[in-house]
Write a protein that holds these residues in place. Structure first.
Motif, PDB file in Angstrom:
ATOM      1  N   ARG A  74      45.526  46.068  45.419  1.00 37.23           N
ATOM      2  CA  ARG A  74      45.455  46.645  46.765  1.00 37.23           C
ATOM      3  C   ARG A  74      45.317  45.584  47.858  1.00 37.23           C
ATOM      4  NH1 ARG A  74      43.477  52.160  47.028  1.00 37.23           N
ATOM      5  NH2 ARG A  74      42.288  51.558  48.874  1.00 37.23           N
ATOM      6  N   SER A  75      45.484  44.321  47.538  1.00 38.04           N
ATOM      7  CA  SER A  75      45.438  43.256  48.535  1.00 38.04           C
ATOM      8  C   SER A  75      46.440  42.186  48.136  1.00 38.04           C
ATOM      9  CB  SER A  75      44.029  42.646  48.618  1.00 38.04           C
ATOM     10  OG  SER A  75      43.729  41.909  47.443  1.00 38.04           O
ATOM     11  N   THR A  76      46.739  41.278  49.064  1.00 39.28           N
ATOM     12  CA  THR A  76      47.674  40.202  48.742  1.00 39.28           C
ATOM     13  C   THR A  76      47.111  39.306  47.649  1.00 39.28           C
ATOM     14  OG1 THR A  76      46.766  38.963  50.617  1.00 39.28           O
ATOM     15  CG2 THR A  76      48.796  40.188  50.990  1.00 39.28           C
ATOM     16  N   TYR A  77      45.816  39.046  47.689  1.00 44.14           N
ATOM     17  CA  TYR A  77      45.194  38.254  46.631  1.00 44.14           C
ATOM     18  C   TYR A  77      45.319  38.959  45.283  1.00 44.14           C
ATOM     19  CZ  TYR A  77      41.444  36.295  43.744  1.00 44.14           C
ATOM     20  OH  TYR A  77      40.714  35.762  42.715  1.00 44.14           O
ATOM     21  N   ALA A  78      45.024  40.263  45.266  1.00 43.18           N
ATOM     22  CA  ALA A  78      45.113  41.026  44.020  1.00 43.18           C
ATOM     23  C   ALA A  78      46.538  41.013  43.477  1.00 43.18           C
ATOM     24  CB  ALA A  78      44.641  42.455  44.251  1.00 43.18           C
ATOM     25  N   ALA A  79      47.511  41.146  44.362  1.00 46.65           N
ATOM     26  CA  ALA A  79      48.905  41.113  43.919  1.00 46.65           C
ATOM     27  C   ALA A  79      49.240  39.773  43.282  1.00 46.65           C
ATOM     28  CB  ALA A  79      49.832  41.392  45.101  1.00 46.65           C
ATOM     29  N   SER A  80      48.694  38.686  43.837  1.00 47.49           N
ATOM     30  CA  SER A  80      48.979  37.363  43.277  1.00 47.49           C
ATOM     31  C   SER A  80      48.308  37.183  41.918  1.00 47.49           C
ATOM     32  CB  SER A  80      48.534  36.264  44.247  1.00 47.49           C
ATOM     33  OG  SER A  80      47.134  36.084  44.255  1.00 47.49           O
ATOM     34  N   LYS A  81      47.108  37.740  41.742  1.00 44.44           N
ATOM     35  CA  LYS A  81      46.435  37.611  40.441  1.00 44.44           C
ATOM     36  C   LYS A  81      47.157  38.423  39.363  1.00 44.44           C
ATOM     37  CE  LYS A  81      43.398  35.375  39.915  1.00 44.44           C
ATOM     38  NZ  LYS A  81      43.373  33.892  39.694  1.00 44.44           N
ATOM     39  N   LEU A  82      47.642  39.596  39.729  1.00 46.08           N
ATOM     40  CA  LEU A  82      48.412  40.375  38.760  1.00 46.08           C
ATOM     41  C   LEU A  82      49.722  39.669  38.429  1.00 46.08           C
ATOM     42  CD1 LEU A  82      48.716  42.823  36.990  1.00 46.08           C
ATOM     43  CD2 LEU A  82      49.596  44.096  38.960  1.00 46.08           C
ATOM     44  N   ALA A  83      50.345  39.049  39.416  1.00 46.95           N
ATOM     45  CA  ALA A  83      51.572  38.295  39.148  1.00 46.95           C
ATOM     46  C   ALA A  83      51.297  37.147  38.178  1.00 46.95           C
ATOM     47  CB  ALA A  83      52.160  37.766  40.447  1.00 46.95           C
ATOM     48  N   GLN A  84      50.146  36.481  38.318  1.00 45.33           N
ATOM     49  CA  GLN A  84      49.792  35.433  37.357  1.00 45.33           C
ATOM     50  C   GLN A  84      49.743  36.004  35.936  1.00 45.33           C
ATOM     51  OE1 GLN A  84      46.034  33.993  39.220  1.00 45.33           O
ATOM     52  NE2 GLN A  84      46.964  31.968  39.065  1.00 45.33           N
ATOM     53  N   GLU A  85      49.118  37.162  35.785  1.00 45.95           N
ATOM     54  CA  GLU A  85      49.057  37.782  34.461  1.00 45.95           C
ATOM     55  C   GLU A  85      50.463  38.102  33.938  1.00 45.95           C
ATOM     56  OE1 GLU A  85      46.469  40.902  33.497  1.00 45.95           O
ATOM     57  OE2 GLU A  85      44.706  40.055  34.482  1.00 45.95           O
ATOM     58  N   HIS A  86      51.320  38.621  34.811  1.00 44.22           N
ATOM     59  CA  HIS A  86      52.670  38.986  34.382  1.00 44.22           C
ATOM     60  C   HIS A  86      53.473  37.762  33.950  1.00 44.22           C
ATOM     61  CE1 HIS A  86      52.687  43.110  36.646  1.00 44.22           C
ATOM     62  NE2 HIS A  86      52.054  43.142  35.498  1.00 44.22           N
ATOM     63  N   TYR A  87      53.367  36.675  34.714  1.00 45.40           N
ATOM     64  CA  TYR A  87      54.046  35.441  34.313  1.00 45.40           C
ATOM     65  C   TYR A  87      53.521  34.956  32.968  1.00 45.40           C
ATOM     66  CZ  TYR A  87      56.650  34.556  38.641  1.00 45.40           C
ATOM     67  OH  TYR A  87      57.533  34.622  39.679  1.00 45.40           O
TER      68      TYR A  87
END
Length: 348
Positions: free
Chosen positions: A173-186
């Motif tokens: 729900r935030s830009t930071y959260a989106a970046s952390k989830l992207a790290q997991e996906h990568y």
């Protein structure tokens, strides 16, 4: 083992370094020493190599002989405004992608990733009538009127928080959260492509000595602590009943040590939490009592992107990693009231 530790000069990274060294591991400590985190003229600490994980060439040399990477380097915070999105994407997502590619070239197939509870978004809730539900979004009108609790989308009744486990839906729900989830996906995609192993540690609200002082990217515990040092009352948003899990940085460091030493395969996520929920109001009151300062003030203010409750289940980490937090919130937060903090970036 030989461990490449990114973000080694940071708050959590420094404690992870201590825990790994105490466990007999050889630590290759690197940090980009970004001015936002460390100040414009901050010296590089002894034993730390200045390295930006976005620099593939520098990573190739640092990865020589490394058995496992413990990736703590990241820009942190909820995202002060929408303009922060490129910064988070650059440092967190691109940095992780470059690191994973360098690991593949170097033949290093084990990663411990510092993730976050923010990937869970609004958390988990149950309605007394309809059971587990995804609550309706909190509207500005409700928040302005002091209606802070989330509601059932079917009957509009108040919903209660429930423990979030690692199988919960991931809805940042935030830009930071989106970046952390992207790290997991990568990291997940990398593990599938290389048969590498990833342990993703989803930190909850981390606090403890050497925490950064109040900046727009600090945790709420540091903001309360800094207010008390200035002789001011901690200012608690909403009604202070927001539930969170506060986990001490010593426990986070031990979770990383266990993850480095575990022989896990594939992509494995774990909550890193105390297992004892507390409210933000309780955190402020505990700090005020222990510091001997003014009592907290509940303001009714709010941040539109905040979630009401995010509370974690510690069971999977205990069962698989053997991790249980040793520092419980009340004594830990009381001790934090007088623990040494890191100076503000740029203040020396």
């Amino acid at each position: 083992m030989r461990v490449l530790l990114t973000g080694a000069a940071g708050f959590i990274g420094g404690h992870v370094w201590d825990a790994l060294a105490a466990g007999g591991h050889e630590v290759v400590a690197v940090d980009a020493m970004l001015p936002l985190a460390h100040g414009e003229q901050a010296p590089t600490p002894d034993g730390v190599r200045r390295l930006d994980v976005r620099d593939a060439g520098a990573l190739a040399a640092a990865l020589h002989g490394v058995d496992v990477v413990c990736h703590q380097a990241a820009m942190v915070g909820a995202g002060v405004d929408a303009a922060d999105a490129p910064m988070f994407a650059d440092h967190n997502d691109l940095g992780t992608a470059v690191l994973l590619a360098a690991m593949a070239r170097a033949g290093c197939v084990r990663l411990v990733l510092a993730s976050s509870m923010v990937v869970y978004g609004a958390g988990r809730y149950t309605c007394p009538v309809h059971g587990e539900v995804e609550p309706s979004p909190r509207t500005t009108a409700d928040l302005d009127d002091g209606r802070f609790d989330s509601a059932c989308p079917r009957c509009a009744e108040r919903v209660d928080w429930a423990l979030v486990d690692e199988a919960a839906p991931l809805r940042p729900r935030s830009t930071y959260a989106a970046s952390k989830l992207a790290q997991e996906h990568y990291a997940l995609a990398w593990s599938l492509a290389t048969t590498g192993a990833v342990t993703a540690l989803r930190y909850h609200n981390v606090y403890g000595e050497r925490m950064p002082r109040d900046t727009p990217y600090s945790g709420v515990a540091a903001l309360f602590r800094s207010a008390l040092e200035a002789g001011e009352a901690p200012r608690v948003f909403e009604d202070g009943h927001q539930a969170r899990d506060f986990v001490h940085v010593h426990d986070v460091a031990q979770a990383n040590r266990l993850a480095v030493e575990a022989a896990l395969a594939g992509f494995q996520p774990f909550n890193v939490c105390s297992g004892t929920p507390v409210t933000i109001g309780e955190v402020a009151a505990t700090l005020s009592r222990a510091h001997g300062g003014p009592a907290p003030v509940t303001t009714g203010q709010y941040r539109p992107g905040d979630v009401r409750h995010v509370v974690a289940s510690p069971e999977r980490a205990a069962r698989v990693l053997g991790f249980r937090a040793l520092v419980q919130p009340e004594p830990g937060i009381s001790a934090f009231a007088t623990a040494p903090l890191r100076p503000r970036p740029g203040s020396g």
